[in-house]
Design a protein around this motif. Structure first.
Motif, PDB file in Angstrom:
ATOM      1  N   ILE A 702     -11.950  26.464 152.943  1.00 31.29           N
ATOM      2  CA  ILE A 702     -11.322  27.730 152.961  1.00 31.29           C
ATOM      3  C   ILE A 702     -10.925  28.966 151.804  1.00 31.29           C
ATOM      4  CG2 ILE A 702      -9.268  29.491 154.324  1.00 31.29           C
ATOM      5  CD1 ILE A 702      -8.853  26.580 156.239  1.00 31.29           C
ATOM      6  N   LYS A 703     -11.786  29.558 151.659  1.00 29.69           N
ATOM      7  CA  LYS A 703     -11.758  30.239 150.908  1.00 29.69           C
ATOM      8  C   LYS A 703     -10.968  31.509 151.105  1.00 29.69           C
ATOM      9  CE  LYS A 703     -12.857  31.859 146.308  1.00 29.69           C
ATOM     10  NZ  LYS A 703     -12.120  31.314 144.979  1.00 29.69           N
ATOM     11  N   LEU A 704      -9.754  31.605 150.285  1.00 30.73           N
ATOM     12  CA  LEU A 704      -8.922  32.859 150.210  1.00 30.73           C
ATOM     13  C   LEU A 704      -9.569  34.248 149.273  1.00 30.73           C
ATOM     14  CD1 LEU A 704      -5.542  31.667 149.954  1.00 30.73           C
ATOM     15  CD2 LEU A 704      -6.020  31.137 151.542  1.00 30.73           C
ATOM     16  N   ALA A 705      -9.146  35.655 149.717  1.00 36.53           N
ATOM     17  CA  ALA A 705      -9.788  36.599 149.731  1.00 36.53           C
ATOM     18  C   ALA A 705      -9.164  36.540 148.114  1.00 36.53           C
ATOM     19  CB  ALA A 705      -9.157  37.490 150.066  1.00 36.53           C
ATOM     20  N   ALA A 706      -8.103  36.390 147.832  1.00 35.09           N
ATOM     21  CA  ALA A 706      -7.795  37.427 146.434  1.00 35.09           C
ATOM     22  C   ALA A 706      -7.258  35.798 145.397  1.00 35.09           C
ATOM     23  CB  ALA A 706      -5.812  37.696 146.138  1.00 35.09           C
ATOM     24  N   GLU A 707      -7.933  35.059 144.072  1.00 32.52           N
ATOM     25  CA  GLU A 707      -7.192  34.538 143.147  1.00 32.52           C
ATOM     26  C   GLU A 707      -6.097  34.397 143.277  1.00 32.52           C
ATOM     27  OE1 GLU A 707     -10.321  32.428 140.638  1.00 32.52           O
ATOM     28  OE2 GLU A 707     -11.750  32.494 141.994  1.00 32.52           O
ATOM     29  N   ASN A 708      -5.468  35.072 142.422  1.00 30.56           N
ATOM     30  CA  ASN A 708      -4.088  34.680 142.148  1.00 30.56           C
ATOM     31  C   ASN A 708      -3.242  35.356 143.286  1.00 30.56           C
ATOM     32  OD1 ASN A 708      -5.108  33.768 139.911  1.00 30.56           O
ATOM     33  ND2 ASN A 708      -5.395  35.764 139.373  1.00 30.56           N
ATOM     34  N   VAL A 709      -2.431  35.097 144.090  1.00 29.84           N
ATOM     35  CA  VAL A 709      -1.722  35.676 145.058  1.00 29.84           C
ATOM     36  C   VAL A 709      -0.271  35.184 144.450  1.00 29.84           C
ATOM     37  CG1 VAL A 709      -3.093  35.472 146.806  1.00 29.84           C
ATOM     38  CG2 VAL A 709      -2.191  33.672 146.611  1.00 29.84           C
ATOM     39  N   SER A 710       0.855  35.939 145.237  1.00 29.48           N
ATOM     40  CA  SER A 710       2.163  35.804 145.233  1.00 29.48           C
ATOM     41  C   SER A 710       2.146  34.383 145.742  1.00 29.48           C
ATOM     42  CB  SER A 710       3.118  37.008 145.424  1.00 29.48           C
ATOM     43  OG  SER A 710       2.894  36.923 145.990  1.00 29.48           O
ATOM     44  N   ALA A 711       3.665  33.922 145.974  1.00 19.14           N
ATOM     45  CA  ALA A 711       3.728  32.840 146.587  1.00 19.14           C
ATOM     46  C   ALA A 711       4.019  33.385 148.230  1.00 19.14           C
ATOM     47  CB  ALA A 711       5.595  32.433 146.420  1.00 19.14           C
ATOM     48  N   ALA A 712       4.892  34.890 148.434  1.00 18.57           N
ATOM     49  CA  ALA A 712       5.290  35.106 149.365  1.00 18.57           C
ATOM     50  C   ALA A 712       3.183  34.805 150.603  1.00 18.57           C
ATOM     51  CB  ALA A 712       5.375  36.068 149.790  1.00 18.57           C
ATOM     52  N   SER A 713       1.833  35.687 149.206  1.00 21.57           N
ATOM     53  CA  SER A 713       1.384  36.115 150.662  1.00 21.57           C
ATOM     54  C   SER A 713       0.701  34.552 150.612  1.00 21.57           C
ATOM     55  CB  SER A 713      -0.074  37.011 149.142  1.00 21.57           C
ATOM     56  OG  SER A 713      -1.232  37.294 149.537  1.00 21.57           O
ATOM     57  N   LEU A 714       0.958  33.331 150.180  1.00 20.00           N
ATOM     58  CA  LEU A 714       0.564  32.703 150.009  1.00 20.00           C
ATOM     59  C   LEU A 714       0.845  31.933 151.459  1.00 20.00           C
ATOM     60  CD1 LEU A 714      -1.437  30.271 149.013  1.00 20.00           C
ATOM     61  CD2 LEU A 714       0.115  29.049 147.647  1.00 20.00           C
ATOM     62  N   ARG A 715       1.804  32.121 151.589  1.00 15.10           N
ATOM     63  CA  ARG A 715       2.441  30.987 152.799  1.00 15.10           C
ATOM     64  C   ARG A 715       1.996  32.354 154.143  1.00 15.10           C
ATOM     65  NH1 ARG A 715       7.173  31.006 149.006  1.00 15.10           N
ATOM     66  NH2 ARG A 715       7.882  33.510 149.954  1.00 15.10           N
ATOM     67  N   SER A 716       1.994  33.301 153.659  1.00 22.36           N
ATOM     68  CA  SER A 716       1.607  34.573 154.979  1.00 22.36           C
ATOM     69  C   SER A 716      -0.293  33.722 155.466  1.00 22.36           C
ATOM     70  CB  SER A 716       1.209  35.704 154.273  1.00 22.36           C
ATOM     71  OG  SER A 716       0.669  36.626 155.362  1.00 22.36           O
ATOM     72  N   SER A 717      -0.814  33.654 154.329  1.00 20.73           N
ATOM     73  CA  SER A 717      -1.950  32.975 154.421  1.00 20.73           C
ATOM     74  C   SER A 717      -2.498  31.308 155.134  1.00 20.73           C
ATOM     75  CB  SER A 717      -3.002  32.912 152.796  1.00 20.73           C
ATOM     76  OG  SER A 717      -3.050  34.313 152.618  1.00 20.73           O
TER      77      SER A 717
END
Length: 879
Positions: A702-717
């Motif tokens: 699963i490829k995330l839309a953004a490579e450099n994401v914040s911890a909060a954004s990663l938890r949301s994904s």
């Protein structure tokens, strides 16, 4: 006046005066007269005269010179009283010389603690599966590629039946198939787990020793849908070890009956199975898995054998060749592939089911480091003890002058060495106990306190104390006890050895040679790790989450993908057998038949979908990619595959047929991708073909839309992915890992090696600096008067610091010259393990030398500056 009747015969007295030794005449005459009076009172006049005359004749010069002087009995050097005296004096000397004792004791403690921890690690790593009663007859069937001498732990699934039916030298055969990330549910209790499952049969229980709590080795896994649990997993699933007859659900619809409960396996085993399922169940769980095939193999399917007594593995070479001829048939496959047997005792040093591999070279390096660190600590003891002899020279001279023999002095010094070593050993054991947890984490080992207090460690510790005492105490004991007493009393110091480099300087050279080798090794290993971390793998590993798939039903996977890509947080999703680079791969024999002779290519198969190239960023350089809904067999090849079949340009490969299976099937190459690393950087890149095979989709990338994401954004994904997962696979546990972290696991041995050598380097440098500090302290003390005179005559502080420092920098610079070629050889040998490696640059050795010199200079300068700043009036008055 004395009476004549009480006087001895005059002629005897006259002879003694005339011919007796002039130096002892009076003393001898006095002694004889006292004896004569005693004889008169006890035996009478006549016998007293005879005794006097006889004694006088014996003491005449010609006769007396031929006799040796009387020997007086010496006290036993190892009597209880003398031993008590040695210990008492040793304690006094150690407490009196506090600086010496602290430096020496701390150095020995560090050295022995390091050696002890390394022994615990090596002892654990070499103890795997040594407790099985038939272990010496258990072997794993491995598949070896002749071209590159590469052995694979796995083999073909049909091998089990063939060995059972056609090889009488084998007593038992046990297949083991490991399936990771399987969902296990306890429906009646609403529990859901994700576990590693081993599919096997009852034969395994006759190869590997298990202790049964309930159930029978003869029947536990004899039928489909049976399972055996360890006691901890019976407790985990059902809350009790009384689990016989209970059921659990494997996957969505495979109900398993608990047929046995085993004692938990020990930590040092390569068979860490908590859930063992009967192997006939495998076909029900994975209907498409070929359980009787010769087309391909993977490392997750392994075959273990128990040879009959007296049979050696080499005796089966002809049997295996006959099996190849009968079943594989293809001459190229028979030529390039062999079956071999690997003993149970060696499984831990290669791919195994324990999840980690011991590295023999790393264990050897560890043992060598432990020996070196201990040697450095012992060198400190020797150097400091001989340097401290300056203050004990007069003591030794007086002892020898009043009658102490060399043996007694040797015992005294060895007692001091032994006492200090014993105290350091106790502290080392305590330090090792404190550091055990950190060591276990560093090495990734299941070490605990019982490992440190085992009988093997006790035996090693006893041997270590004796060895350290002998190493550290022997030279000082013989050197100091052999000192001439007249020299010691006159000069109050040891005689200097003739020549350029003293023994003490030679020992400093050894210390810093070892330190230089360790510093250089640390720098090179970290450069190699940096190469691993930053290498271009030919695909994008960042911001990709991998998830194991519980099943590969096309409609479920399509729904899963559609819901994921509908989220703005997800860029793309691909289903495949595994990641672009993986440690466990599918190898298959492929043929290219365009030339006069068919070309056999051992090929790595990447079973992928149409989104694989986009998800992982793999570049297509010729032809076309797979399309959604492709069903006809077709391949995308990498550049290495083209090179093996003799095609020089990617465009020329398009449309070429590749034969596979039994040679009757073929498929065209529709595209060519730029070479990407399908293995870790330890190995070269295999010829690789990509093919769409939906029934072998076991992983989602699963490829995330953004490579450099914040911890909060990663938890949301992750929360979004988990929500979609539960809606598609409600009875399956969601677990994931990041691709870049998974790939980094391939380099754990190198990372551990780097951390270990870094730690050993710090310990070795610290011990060596302690020794230099102690030597500099004694040197400054012994030259106090000289320094005072030089200052009075106008010497500057920098000149005095340089004077005191240069004697210590000479051996350090010599060590750099000796260590550089040794370090170069060792690093060059280590780098041979890697297909992709750094260059050995000269400047790294120069940097290591500068670091070693700075460390030594800083250590010595402290005492040198202190001595140079001393008031000369005070130093001269004190002297």
């Amino acid at each position: 006046m004395p009476n004549a009747k009480t006087q001895p015969p005059r002629w005897a007295t006259w002879l003694l005066n005339a011919l007796g030794h002039p130096d002892t005449r009076e003393e001898v005459q006095g002694d004889l007269l006292e004896l004569y009076d005693y004889w008169l009172s006890t035996v009478g006049k006549r016998r007293a005269d005879w005794s006097y005359c006889l004694s006088a004749l014996k003491l005449l010069r010609p006769l007396a010179q031929s006799k040796r002087p009387p020997r007086y009995p010496q006290p036993l050097s190892l009597s209880p009283d003398m031993i008590r005296n040695y210990v008492k004096i040793a304690l006094r000397n150690l407490t009196h010389a506090k600086t010496f004792s602290l430096i020496n004791g701390f150095g020995l403690t560090l050295g022995m603690a390091c050696a002890l921890l390394i022994f615990v690690v090596v002892n654990h790593e070499t103890s795997y599966d040594k407790h099985h009663k038939n272990g010496d007859r258990v072997y794993r069937v491995e598949t070896t590629n002749v071209q590159n001498s590469e052995s694979h732990a796995g083999t073909y699934t049909e091998m089990t039946a063939v060995l059972r039916n056609e090889v009488p030298e084998i007593e038992r055969v046990a297949p083991v198939y490991r399936a990771s990330g399987q969902s296990v549910a306890i429906p009646q209790e609403g529990k859901l787990f994700k576990e590693q499952i081993a599919f096997t049969d009852n034969e395994l229980f006759y190869l590997i020793d298990y202790q049964w709590i309930a159930g029978s080795a003869q029947t536990a896994l004899s039928r489909p849908n049976q399972v055996v649990l360890t006691e901890s997993y019976a407790q985990k699933f059902f809350g009790t070890t009384d689990a016989i007859g209970k059921t659990l659900l494997l996957g969505d619809d495979n109900s398993l009956l608990v047929a046995g409960v085993l004692k938990d396996y020990p930590a040092n085993t390569n068979f860490p199975f908590n859930v063992l399922v009967s192997i006939p169940t495998l076909k029900r769980v994975s209907p498409d898995y070929d359980t009787h095939g010769w087309g391909g193999f993977g490392d997750n399917y392994q075959v273990y054998t128990l040879l009959k007594r007296g049979i050696q593995p080499e005796q089966l070479n002809k049997r295996f060749h006959a099996i190849q001829v009968k079943y594989q048939k293809d001459p190229e496959t028979i030529k390039n592939q062999h079956f071999t047997l690997n003993s149970l005792s060696k499984l831990h040093y290669g791919f195994n089911f324990s999840g980690r591999q011991a590295n023999l070279k790393l264990l050897n390096i560890l043992s060598l480091i432990g020996a070196f660190v201990l040697l450095i600590a012992c060198i400190n003891f020797i150097n400091l003890t001989t340097a401290k002899a300056l203050k004990r020279a007069k003591e030794i001279g007086v002892r020898k002058a009043v009658g102490s023999n060399q043996l007694a002095l040797i015992y005294q010094f060895m007692t001091e060495a032994g006492l200090l070593t014993f105290l350091s050993g106790i502290l080392a054991l305590a330090l090792a106990w404190v550091a055990l947890s950190a060591t276990a984490n560093l090495m990734g080992l299941p070490l605990s306190t019982p490992d440190l207090f085992s009988w093997q460690v006790g035996a090693f510790m006893t041997a270590l104390l004796i060895l350290t005492t002998l190493l550290a105490g022997t030279y000082p004991a013989f050197r100091l006890s052999g000192m001439p007493p007249i020299w010691a009393l006159k000069n109050n110091k040891l005689p200097r050895a003739a020549g350029g480099i003293t023994f003490r300087q030679g020992l400093v050279i050894v210390q810093f040679t070892v330190s230089m080798i360790l510093i250089s090794s640390t720098l090179f290993i970290n450069r190699q790790l940096s190469l691993f971390k930053n290498a271009d793998l030919g695909f994008n590993k960042n911001a990709i989450i991998t998830v194991g798939l519980p099943n590969n039903q096309p409609e479920k996977l399509q729904t899963f993908r559609n819901q994921l890509v509908a989220s703005p947080q997800i860029k793309d999703v691909s289903f495949s057998l595994n990641s672009p680079s993986a440690e466990s791969n599918w190898m298959s024999a492929m043929q290219y038949r365009k030339g006069a002779e068919p070309i056999e290519i051992r090929t790595q198969m990447k079973l992928v979908d149409a989104h694989f190239l986009n998800t992982y960023g793999i570049q297509l350089i010729a032809g076309e990619a797979f399309r959604e809904g492709d069903t006809l067999p077709k391949f995308i090849a990498n550049e290495v595959f083209l090179k093996r079949i003799g095609i020089d340009k990617p465009e020329k490969a398009i449309g070429q047929l590749v034969h596979f299976g039994d040679g009757q099937e073929s498929a065209p190459i529709i595209g060519v991708v730029k070479t990407f690393h399908v293995n870790s950087l330890h190995q070269g890149i295999d010829p690789t073909l990509l093919q769409v095979v939906p029934k072998h989709f076991y992983q989602a990338g699963i490829k995330l839309a953004a490579e450099n994401v914040s911890a909060a954004s990663l938890r949301s994904s992750l929360a979004t992915i988990e929500t979609i997962w539960k809606s598609i696979f409600p009875n399956q546990v969601f677990s994931y890992e990041f691709l870049d972290e998974a790939l980094a696991q391939a380099y754990q041995n190198e990372i551990r090696t780097a951390r270990l050598i870094e730690t050993a380097t710090l310990v070795a440098i610290l011990i060596a600096c302690l020794g230099l500090f102690g030597l500099a302290t004694f040197a400054a003390e012994s030259r106090t008067k000289e320094i005072g005179v030089r200052k009075v005559l106008g010497a500057s502080i920098p000149s005095i610091v340089a004077l005191l420092s240069k004697d210590f920098l000479k051996p350090v610079l010599t060590a750099i010259l000796i260590a550089s070629p040794i370090a170069w050889y060792g690093i060059n040998e280590w780098l041979k393990n890697f297909e992709y490696k750094i260059d050995i640059d000269w400047w790294v050795f120069a940097l290591a030398g500068v670091l070693a010199t700075l460390v030594a200079l800083l250590t010595v300068s402290f005492q040198s500056i202190k001595a140079a700043l001393m008031n000369p009036t005070k130093s001269l008055r004190t002297e």
